[in-house]
Structures are given as C-alpha cells and as structure tokens.
Design a protein around this motif. Structure first.
Motif, mmCIF file in Angstrom:
data_model
loop_
_atom_site.group_PDB
_atom_site.id
_atom_site.type_symbol
_atom_site.label_atom_id
_atom_site.label_comp_id
_atom_site.label_asym_id
_atom_site.label_seq_id
_atom_site.Cartn_x
_atom_site.Cartn_y
_atom_site.Cartn_z
ATOM 1 N N ARG A 91 0.841 -1.209 0.000
ATOM 2 C CA ARG A 91 0.000 0.000 0.000
ATOM 3 C C ARG A 91 0.871 1.252 0.000
ATOM 4 O O ARG A 91 0.523 2.252 -0.631
ATOM 5 N N LYS A 92 1.975 1.206 0.712
ATOM 6 C CA LYS A 92 2.886 2.353 0.733
ATOM 7 C C LYS A 92 3.439 2.619 -0.666
ATOM 8 O O LYS A 92 3.608 3.778 -1.072
ATOM 9 N N ALA A 93 3.681 1.546 -1.412
ATOM 10 C CA ALA A 93 4.254 1.687 -2.747
ATOM 11 C C ALA A 93 3.227 2.083 -3.797
ATOM 12 O O ALA A 93 3.536 2.858 -4.708
ATOM 13 N N ARG A 94 1.992 1.551 -3.662
ATOM 14 C CA ARG A 94 1.008 1.735 -4.742
ATOM 15 C C ARG A 94 -0.328 2.306 -4.272
ATOM 16 O O ARG A 94 -1.276 2.366 -5.046
ATOM 17 N N GLY A 95 -0.414 2.714 -3.010
ATOM 18 C CA GLY A 95 -1.654 3.288 -2.511
ATOM 19 C C GLY A 95 -2.814 2.314 -2.607
ATOM 20 O O GLY A 95 -2.677 1.131 -2.297
ATOM 21 N N ASP A 96 -3.948 2.833 -3.078
ATOM 22 C CA ASP A 96 -5.153 2.002 -3.189
ATOM 23 C C ASP A 96 -5.291 1.369 -4.563
ATOM 24 O O ASP A 96 -6.375 0.879 -4.921
ATOM 25 N N SER A 97 -4.224 1.376 -5.352
ATOM 26 C CA SER A 97 -4.326 0.844 -6.708
ATOM 27 C C SER A 97 -4.153 -0.680 -6.753
ATOM 28 O O SER A 97 -4.124 -1.254 -7.838
ATOM 29 N N ILE A 98 -4.018 -1.318 -5.590
ATOM 30 C CA ILE A 98 -3.939 -2.780 -5.503
ATOM 31 C C ILE A 98 -5.077 -3.272 -4.633
ATOM 32 O O ILE A 98 -5.372 -2.693 -3.583
ATOM 33 N N ALA A 99 -5.717 -4.349 -5.056
ATOM 34 C CA ALA A 99 -6.746 -4.996 -4.239
ATOM 35 C C ALA A 99 -6.115 -6.213 -3.546
ATOM 36 O O ALA A 99 -5.168 -6.813 -4.046
ATOM 37 N N PHE A 100 -6.664 -6.548 -2.391
ATOM 38 C CA PHE A 100 -6.133 -7.661 -1.611
ATOM 39 C C PHE A 100 -7.248 -8.631 -1.228
ATOM 40 O O PHE A 100 -8.402 -8.234 -1.006
ATOM 41 N N ALA A 101 -6.872 -9.887 -1.138
ATOM 42 C CA ALA A 101 -7.747 -10.916 -0.586
ATOM 43 C C ALA A 101 -6.823 -11.973 0.008
ATOM 44 O O ALA A 101 -5.599 -11.923 -0.180
ATOM 45 N N GLY A 102 -7.407 -12.926 0.738
ATOM 46 C CA GLY A 102 -6.520 -13.946 1.243
ATOM 47 C C GLY A 102 -7.074 -14.796 2.359
ATOM 48 O O GLY A 102 -8.261 -14.751 2.699
ATOM 49 N N VAL A 103 -6.162 -15.560 2.919
ATOM 50 C CA VAL A 103 -6.432 -16.467 4.028
ATOM 51 C C VAL A 103 -5.423 -16.134 5.120
ATOM 52 O O VAL A 103 -4.219 -16.088 4.859
ATOM 53 N N GLY A 104 -5.896 -15.869 6.311
ATOM 54 C CA GLY A 104 -5.005 -15.507 7.403
ATOM 55 C C GLY A 104 -5.752 -15.361 8.703
ATOM 56 O O GLY A 104 -6.810 -15.969 8.895
ATOM 57 N N ARG A 159 11.253 -4.640 0.488
ATOM 58 C CA ARG A 159 11.970 -5.374 -0.550
ATOM 59 C C ARG A 159 11.116 -6.517 -1.091
ATOM 60 O O ARG A 159 11.129 -6.806 -2.296
ATOM 61 N N ALA A 160 10.369 -7.178 -0.194
ATOM 62 C CA ALA A 160 9.448 -8.222 -0.647
ATOM 63 C C ALA A 160 8.376 -7.626 -1.546
ATOM 64 O O ALA A 160 7.998 -8.208 -2.575
ATOM 65 N N ALA A 161 7.869 -6.457 -1.166
ATOM 66 C CA ALA A 161 6.836 -5.794 -1.972
ATOM 67 C C ALA A 161 7.356 -5.453 -3.366
ATOM 68 O O ALA A 161 6.623 -5.563 -4.361
ATOM 69 N N GLU A 162 8.615 -5.041 -3.471
ATOM 70 C CA GLU A 162 9.187 -4.715 -4.777
ATOM 71 C C GLU A 162 9.136 -5.919 -5.723
ATOM 72 O O GLU A 162 8.874 -5.768 -6.929
ATOM 73 N N VAL A 163 9.386 -7.112 -5.181
ATOM 74 C CA VAL A 163 9.326 -8.314 -6.006
ATOM 75 C C VAL A 163 7.883 -8.606 -6.418
ATOM 76 O O VAL A 163 7.597 -8.910 -7.583
ATOM 77 N N VAL A 164 6.958 -8.519 -5.474
ATOM 78 C CA VAL A 164 5.557 -8.780 -5.779
ATOM 79 C C VAL A 164 5.081 -7.830 -6.868
ATOM 80 O O VAL A 164 4.370 -8.241 -7.811
ATOM 81 N N LEU A 165 5.462 -6.578 -6.798
ATOM 82 C CA LEU A 165 5.041 -5.594 -7.783
ATOM 83 C C LEU A 165 5.518 -5.944 -9.198
ATOM 84 O O LEU A 165 4.855 -5.602 -10.185
ATOM 85 N N GLN A 166 6.630 -6.617 -9.300
ATOM 86 C CA GLN A 166 7.140 -7.020 -10.618
ATOM 87 C C GLN A 166 6.195 -8.000 -11.324
ATOM 88 O O GLN A 166 6.231 -8.115 -12.545
ATOM 89 N N TYR A 167 5.370 -8.680 -10.551
ATOM 90 C CA TYR A 167 4.455 -9.657 -11.118
ATOM 91 C C TYR A 167 3.057 -9.101 -11.365
ATOM 92 O O TYR A 167 2.149 -9.833 -11.793
ATOM 93 N N LEU A 168 2.876 -7.796 -11.104
ATOM 94 C CA LEU A 168 1.580 -7.160 -11.316
ATOM 95 C C LEU A 168 1.591 -6.343 -12.592
ATOM 96 O O LEU A 168 2.620 -5.797 -12.980
ATOM 97 N N PRO A 169 0.457 -6.224 -13.238
ATOM 98 C CA PRO A 169 0.371 -5.364 -14.425
ATOM 99 C C PRO A 169 0.621 -3.907 -14.057
ATOM 100 O O PRO A 169 0.229 -3.466 -12.974
ATOM 101 N N ASP A 170 1.323 -3.197 -14.927
ATOM 102 C CA ASP A 170 1.615 -1.780 -14.734
ATOM 103 C C ASP A 170 2.441 -1.530 -13.493
ATOM 104 O O ASP A 170 2.380 -0.447 -12.891
ATOM 105 N N ALA A 171 3.226 -2.538 -13.031
ATOM 106 C CA ALA A 171 4.041 -2.357 -11.830
ATOM 107 C C ALA A 171 5.255 -1.515 -12.160
ATOM 108 O O ALA A 171 5.752 -1.506 -13.272
#
Length: 389
Positions: free
Chosen positions: A28-41, A377-389
C-alpha cells in the motif's frame, strides 16, 4: 473502470500472518489504493482489511504425526483455499511459510490455472533439513522471497529465482521501555525478572506447558524473589490463561500480559525461557539471553533421528546464522525440567555472561538483517508480477 490488480496472500499461522500484514502495508505504501487484496489468514491480516476466506484455526502444525492426525482438516482447508483463489483469479498469490499447507495450495493452483503467478515467502530450511524440498519448490512456484542470506544456492540450482529480502521479524520489534513496564506493574528497578513464553500453537501448549512450569518451579525454589513475566501469544491466550488460573506450582504474583506489551516486557527482563519459534529471533534482536525449549511428538522425533533428517547441530535460526550456541537450546530428550532449570540458574547467577550474550545476540541479528526494509523489498518483487508495476 479499470479493475485493480489483485494480490492474494495465504498464511496458516500467527508468524506467517504477521509477515502478511507487513507486506500488505508495504504494498500500500508503494502503490496506494491501486492494488486490491484478498486472502487467508488471521487477526493481523484482518486488521489490514483482508479478512480470511478460510478458517485457519488448527492449521499451525509441526511434525509428521500431527500432520497425519490433522490430514482431513488440512486437506479440506487446502481445497477451500484453492477454490477461492481460482474463483478470484488473482494476479499473484503469496504463500507465506507453513511448508506442507502452502505446497499443497501451490500444487492445486498450478494444476488448475498455470497463469496465476505464485510467490513463496520464506522457504523451507533446506540448509538444515530435507534439501530435496528445494527441487520440489522450484517445480511449483515462480519466485522465492528468502529471509536468510545463505539458502539461495539450494534453490537457484533448480532454476528458481530467489530474492533475499531479510527477515521482517528483525525489524518488527519496537525499542521497548523497560522502566515504564516495571513502573506500570509496580516492580522495583532492581527486581529480578524472568520472561516466559509458552508458545503460539495449541500443540506447543500441550507439549511444553508442563515441562516449562516444572522447570520454573525448580528455579523459584532457589530464587523465591524472582518474578515471572508471562507474555500470551494471541492464538492461545485463552487456553494459557485458563491453565495459569488453575496452576498451583507457580506463585500468585505472576505478571501476565498480552502481545501489546511484548516490546516493553522484553526490555524489562533479565532472562527468557521460551518455546522455540519466531519469538526466539525477536528476543535476540533485543538482546535478551534466552533458554529455548522444544518437543516434537515422539514418533516424529524417532523418524527424524532414524532418517537423519536434521543436518544442522542447531534448531534456532540465530544459532544457525551465527554458528554458535548463543541461544541455549534444549530439544526433545534434553528438554527436561532439570536441564532447563540448570541453564536458567546458570545465567541468573552470571550477570556478566548475560551481558556478553545479549551483545552477541544483537550483533548476530544485525548481521542477519541484511540491508533492512525486508517487507518493502518483498513488496518490490511482488510488484514485478503485477500489471503496470
């Protein structure tokens, strides 16, 4: 209106969902609200606005036998998780720790929809046990986010991209206020304090509670002025409170606190007795000399010994990284009330040794931290796998 890319996070136990919550904040710090989230936790991810699609209760499992006993439950939750992922069709799935559960989820998703990118966050400790898991993981996911600096070659050998991000646990612990903790609980500045952590999994409470209490009772018999500070892990706090309320072997003046006070408690104590797990690394970052204890089921332990599964002489990550016995480990046959109490008393009687151990623990975790900003740093990798990252 453009649909935002979807990141789906899966965590099956407390330590994993804390990593998940950290990662959500960094994304969220990197991309604000332009990413949606879902999950199990669990609760930590829910607090970040990601409620769990599947109940993770009972999935914090250690050992083959516990895994077999829970097989039906695990299989059901895996199927529900895979079904939810396939229905939502996220751009990327981040599978956090919990090797057995996450492997089955990854295999289920990969078989049904290979287009969904899969990132494993925290690899199995192949440098310590069962190196064959590296090949299995490489055949199943697209990327590994590693929290230790020395395991990448095990995976890259099989073509799996690995990014060492560091360990967020080493950055998560706030600088606690020990004086404030003592003042809040009306403890003199010179009172001798022992921190006690029984574990965060129900199976750990079943196996560890009694031996830890017996060890503490032995120490208290020789040092009646010693005060015990017990920090309750969120997943098991009600169970432990109930046990302590009925406990007759420990004094009535226990200081029982929840995780919100953990940082201040760590800063206030002289020594810790803890069930081995992520908390050992947290203690090390704050320089608390620690006696670590752990027991697996006896059949699981026998199989580990028979098959020579353990390749490292140590079980805690801090000791593995430093190649030294900074944390006093007592595992399985060495996890007895007598051995634990002897280690505790030895440290209590040696304040200079505690000081030296504390300094060495801080140095070891500084070395483990890498460049810091692990979640970013983990977020930077995840962003590489998203469109328009």
């Amino acid at each position: 209106m453009t649909t935002p890319p979807l990141v789906y996070l899966v965590a099956a136990e407390r330590s994993g969902e804390l990593l998940g919550a950290d990662l959500i904040r960094s994304l969220r710090k990197a991309r604000g609200d332009s990413i949606a989230f879902a999950g199990v936790g669990g609760a930590a991810m829910a607090a970040e606005g990601v409620p769990s699609a599947v109940d993770i209760d009972g999935l914090a499992i250690i050992g083959w036998i516990d895994g077999l006993l829970a097989w039906r439950r695990v299989k059901e939750r895996v199927a529900l998780t895979v079904a939810d992922i396939l229905e939502r069709k996220p751009d990327v799935v981040v599978l956090i720790d919990s090797w057995g559960f996450m492997l089955r989820v990854a295999q289920g998703v990969r078989a049904a929809d290979p287009s969904i990118k899969l990132i494993k966050y925290v690899g199995p400790q192949v440098f310590a046990t069962r190196p064959g898991r590296a090949k299995t993981l490489a055949a199943t996911v697209d990327h590994l986010l590693s929290i230790v600096s020395f395991d990448a070659p095990y995976y890259t050998e099989f073509g799996l991209p690995v990014t060492f991000v560091g360990n967020p646990t080493l950055e998560r612990m706030p600088v606690g206020d020990g004086a404030a903790f003592r003042a809040r609980h009306e403890l003199p500045s010179d009172a001798e304090l022992m921190l006690v952590l029984f574990g965060s999994r129900p199976s750990e409470i079943r196996r560890m509670y009694d031996v830890l209490v017996r060890a503490l009772a032995r120490v208290l018999a020789h040092r009646p002025a010693l005060r015990l500070v017990i920090v309750l892990a969120e997943p098991v706090k009600d169970v432990v409170r109930e046990k302590l309320a009925a406990e007759t072997r420990l004094p009535d003046n226990l200081i029982i606190v929840e995780e919100a006070e953990k940082g201040d408690a760590f800063a206030a104590v002289d020594l810790a007795l803890a069930t081995s797990g992520t908390v050992i690394t947290e203690l090390a970052t704050t320089g608390v000399p620690t006696v670590a204890a752990y027991r697996l089921g006896w059949i699981t332990w026998a199989l580990i010994r028979l098959l020579n599964v353990m390749k490292s002489p140590y079980t805690t990550l801090v000791n593995m990284a430093s190649d030294s016995n900074l944390v006093l480990e007592h595992v399985q046959t060495r996890c007895t009330a007598g051995r634990l109490s002897a280690s505790m008393e030895g440290l209590l009687e040696a304040p200079q040794r505690r000081l030296e151990i504390g300094q060495a623990l801080r140095q070891a975790t500084d070395d483990m931290r890498g460049e810091g900003r692990a979640s970013d740093r983990a977020a930077e990798v995840v962003l590489q796998y998203l469109p328009d990252a």
